[in-house]
Design a protein around this motif. Sequence first.
Motif, PDB file in Angstrom:
ATOM      1  N   MET A  20       0.841  -0.975  -0.020  1.00 19.93           N
ATOM      2  CA  MET A  20      -0.239  -0.015   0.183  1.00 19.93           C
ATOM      3  C   MET A  20       0.888   1.148  -0.009  1.00 19.93           C
ATOM      4  O   MET A  20       2.126   1.148   0.231  1.00 19.93           O
ATOM      5  CB  MET A  20      -0.765   0.020   0.914  1.00 19.93           C
ATOM      6  N   LEU A  63      10.095   5.091   4.993  1.00 18.69           N
ATOM      7  CA  LEU A  63      10.427   6.495   4.746  1.00 18.69           C
ATOM      8  C   LEU A  63       9.457   7.595   5.276  1.00 18.69           C
ATOM      9  O   LEU A  63       9.903   8.361   5.803  1.00 18.69           O
ATOM     10  CB  LEU A  63      10.501   6.394   3.319  1.00 18.69           C
ATOM     11  N   PHE A 111      19.446   8.840   1.268  1.00 16.79           N
ATOM     12  CA  PHE A 111      18.582   9.509   0.318  1.00 16.79           C
ATOM     13  C   PHE A 111      19.308  10.487  -0.296  1.00 16.79           C
ATOM     14  O   PHE A 111      19.245  11.010  -1.404  1.00 16.79           O
ATOM     15  CB  PHE A 111      17.166  10.040   0.639  1.00 16.79           C
ATOM     16  N   GLY A 146      10.827   6.749  -3.855  1.00 12.50           N
ATOM     17  CA  GLY A 146      10.813   6.273  -2.507  1.00 12.50           C
ATOM     18  C   GLY A 146      11.846   5.216  -2.132  1.00 12.50           C
ATOM     19  O   GLY A 146      11.671   4.755  -1.156  1.00 12.50           O
ATOM     20  N   ASP A 147      12.510   4.477  -3.289  1.00 16.99           N
ATOM     21  CA  ASP A 147      13.190   3.314  -2.925  1.00 16.99           C
ATOM     22  C   ASP A 147      14.636   3.575  -3.341  1.00 16.99           C
ATOM     23  O   ASP A 147      14.689   4.281  -4.379  1.00 16.99           O
ATOM     24  CB  ASP A 147      12.556   2.394  -4.034  1.00 16.99           C
ATOM     25  N   LEU A 148      15.717   3.266  -2.674  1.00 13.83           N
ATOM     26  CA  LEU A 148      16.989   3.616  -2.803  1.00 13.83           C
ATOM     27  C   LEU A 148      17.807   2.197  -3.224  1.00 13.83           C
ATOM     28  O   LEU A 148      19.169   2.269  -3.410  1.00 13.83           O
ATOM     29  CB  LEU A 148      17.597   3.964  -1.388  1.00 13.83           C
ATOM     30  N   ASP A 168      19.735  -0.248  -5.218  1.00 18.69           N
ATOM     31  CA  ASP A 168      19.923  -0.081  -6.833  1.00 18.69           C
ATOM     32  C   ASP A 168      20.811  -1.496  -7.252  1.00 18.69           C
ATOM     33  O   ASP A 168      21.148  -1.390  -8.271  1.00 18.69           O
ATOM     34  CB  ASP A 168      20.856   1.158  -6.780  1.00 18.69           C
ATOM     35  N   THR A 192       7.549  -3.182  -0.340  1.00 17.01           N
ATOM     36  CA  THR A 192       6.009  -3.421  -0.704  1.00 17.01           C
ATOM     37  C   THR A 192       5.424  -1.949  -0.623  1.00 17.01           C
ATOM     38  O   THR A 192       4.556  -1.946  -1.295  1.00 17.01           O
ATOM     39  CB  THR A 192       5.536  -4.164   0.440  1.00 17.01           C
ATOM     40  N   THR A 193       6.019  -0.971   0.067  1.00 17.47           N
ATOM     41  CA  THR A 193       5.494   0.246  -0.157  1.00 17.47           C
ATOM     42  C   THR A 193       5.992   1.109  -1.227  1.00 17.47           C
ATOM     43  O   THR A 193       5.565   2.262  -1.364  1.00 17.47           O
ATOM     44  CB  THR A 193       5.754   1.144   1.326  1.00 17.47           C
ATOM     45  N   MET A 205       6.824  -0.408  -4.317  1.00 14.01           N
ATOM     46  CA  MET A 205       6.405  -1.173  -5.751  1.00 14.01           C
ATOM     47  C   MET A 205       5.164  -0.544  -6.262  1.00 14.01           C
ATOM     48  O   MET A 205       4.797  -0.565  -7.313  1.00 14.01           O
ATOM     49  CB  MET A 205       6.245  -2.825  -5.472  1.00 14.01           C
ATOM     50  N   VAL A 206       4.152  -0.149  -5.234  1.00 12.20           N
ATOM     51  CA  VAL A 206       3.046   0.653  -5.566  1.00 12.20           C
ATOM     52  C   VAL A 206       3.195   1.898  -6.552  1.00 12.20           C
ATOM     53  O   VAL A 206       2.174   2.324  -7.237  1.00 12.20           O
ATOM     54  CB  VAL A 206       1.983   0.778  -4.589  1.00 12.20           C
ATOM     55  N   ASN A 207       4.218   2.564  -6.622  1.00 15.15           N
ATOM     56  CA  ASN A 207       4.560   3.697  -7.209  1.00 15.15           C
ATOM     57  C   ASN A 207       4.711   3.324  -8.761  1.00 15.15           C
ATOM     58  O   ASN A 207       4.768   4.252  -9.561  1.00 15.15           O
ATOM     59  CB  ASN A 207       5.766   4.293  -6.573  1.00 15.15           C
TER      60      ASN A 207
END
Lengths: 473, 222
Positions: free
Chosen positions: A62, A103, A146, B112-114, B116, B164-165, B167-169
């Motif tokens: 989510m 985050l 980040f 939101g994801d780092l 790589d 999981t938070t 992948m929605v992007n």
Amino acid sequence: MKLCALVFWWQKHNIMKYKSLIINNPEDLMFGIAPKPVKTRRGLEIGGGQVYAELNFTLPIMSINEGTLKEVYNHYREIAEGALEHAVHLNSKGVVLEFETLLEMTKTPSIGVEIVKIMNDICEEYYQKHGLASEIRLTPNDLREFERPALQRTSKFLEPMVELFERGMMAGGDLLSIESTGGKEVSDEALMMCDVKGVLFALAVLGVRDMQFLWGKIVSLANKHGKIAAGDSACGFANTAMVLAEKKYIPKVFAAMVRVISVVRSIVAMEQGAVGPDKDCGYEGPFLKAITGIPISMEGKTSACAHFSPLGNIASACADLWSNESVQNIKLLSGMAPTAYLEQLEYDARLMNEALRAGKMHCSILQQLLVSSDIYTDPQALILAPENVIRISKAIVKGDSYVANARDGALTALDIIEEALLSGKMKLPEMETSFLPIFRDDLNSIPDSENDFIAMMLPMLDPGKFILSEYGL
Amino acid sequence: MNELIEKLLEAVEFGKVDLKSPYPPQLRGQDGSFELTQKAIETGINPQLILESALIPAMERVGKKFSENKIFVPQMLMSAKAMGASMVQLKPFFASGSIKTKGTFIIGTVKGDLHDIGKNLVAMMVEGGGWSIIDLGVDVNADRFVEALENNPGAVIGLSALLTTTMVNMGEIVTRIKAQNADTKVLIGGAPVNDEFCRKIGADFYAPDPQKAVEYLNKLAS
């Protein structure tokens, strides 16, 4: 005055404080028992003769935004209520709930604080109603990663992290942890290249300095509010290596080296005043327990919901908290996944507690089984056997710089792996063993002096990847 | 096959970058891909042939060995470095248009994801497969993917996520890309995603590992 002078001296010379082990005998490195147990607000005595479950959880798939916040809060409420209700049903001796923030929860500290408050209210309710002692471990994520190159000391992200720590502990987060990321910008590439010197530079030079900076702040906040500065985990380094090795991307022998090297970085939290329990995913915990005497949290077979590992049983050999790493709040046949995992943790803890109740011989037999079922299946398991933890820890504390500490620990781990291969007890394919002499040569080329090592490494590293001044260098 | 081409293929396959390079031990003291490519060009071998008969087949072998767990990532990275050394020699021919890549692949880890590591491996293998790479890095939002596509019409897009938070992007990014050009192919990868999720968000292919990404792209190019 003498003690103050000593502390000042080791800080000035940037060398490891620990010169000997608190636990010298492998048989004393036992689950549920730590020389320096930690007592919590609601009465858990971690390392004081009991093993407790530490449940870790996360959201299902989510987004986190203003529109979903109510749902986010409901998930955490459901997780805490479900877990504690089932803990009461199972006659649990106590539970730690680890809240590892995502985050958005750190970037906007009020979200993280609200979740701590929700869960703490539930912990208090179960304490008052049922006498169930539970505590929250608050683990804000390290936002500084980040920014690349990382601004470890001047990042704008430090402010929300510190705010979440402070307001979160006031809202009921009693145990404070983080998986800090100092040195990760160098480590990531070094891991992929199996560059043992690069990893050692990332952890024993950059990582150590960042831990000194960060944990000085965390300990001071914890002391200010009467909370427990628990510990850090080299998750982004050694667990990345472990997972890459599980995927067969890098050799297992390299992942074992990285784990040992990570000890000198994670121990800095204790040098700064952290008292444990060290964090669950820090498989370097047994070394920290042997050297410093703090209680530790560990995870093994019960963390297969989050990642695979070769350490399912052996990881619990000297655990004081027993964790599941992280599980999504999704429905299983039995119930919600965090509740199901709480049950698994409780049964493991119950078995260890029964051995503790029965006495030293029973503990020793159970530990031997936990160790012998894994030890020769993987070099990463091999180094976690209590006798090897003690042997490696003794090598680590001998050196006169963090660099020498890490190098000597890794060389001893190499000795142990080669001895196990020579004896025929452990078997590894040639594509693994061919790396052993390369690692030994690399480690032997590392000088004792940190300054000499930095001078050796700087021309070999991409200067655009990290900023030395952000590490106080 | 031409002896130089054979030697170059071997140099890239086993990661021999140049004469000075000590790796791999069995090729110590011999020319690496840098010198061999130079010699191939000097002897008049067609640069396109160098690419298609030596470099791409070498990286295909490397990808296959990696897929079969016969080598580790560092060995694959050494091969990629060796290929990179050859590409330095071939650069003028790419600039003049006398060598063509199979296409352009734009890749990034989503907003939101780092994480790589997986993304970098895919980029490296796809480049080794003869594609031009535009690596947008980590924490990449839809605007940046769309902008990169505008600047590189016809490119294929790769999205990576580990959480999981985050992948929605991917869903929003795929929607924006398809709105820009419905024919654009999007492949996705990362620990929490699968075929079902790929179909759900309207992406075209789920790559469980780097080699599968290369195979899918090569099918598109053929």
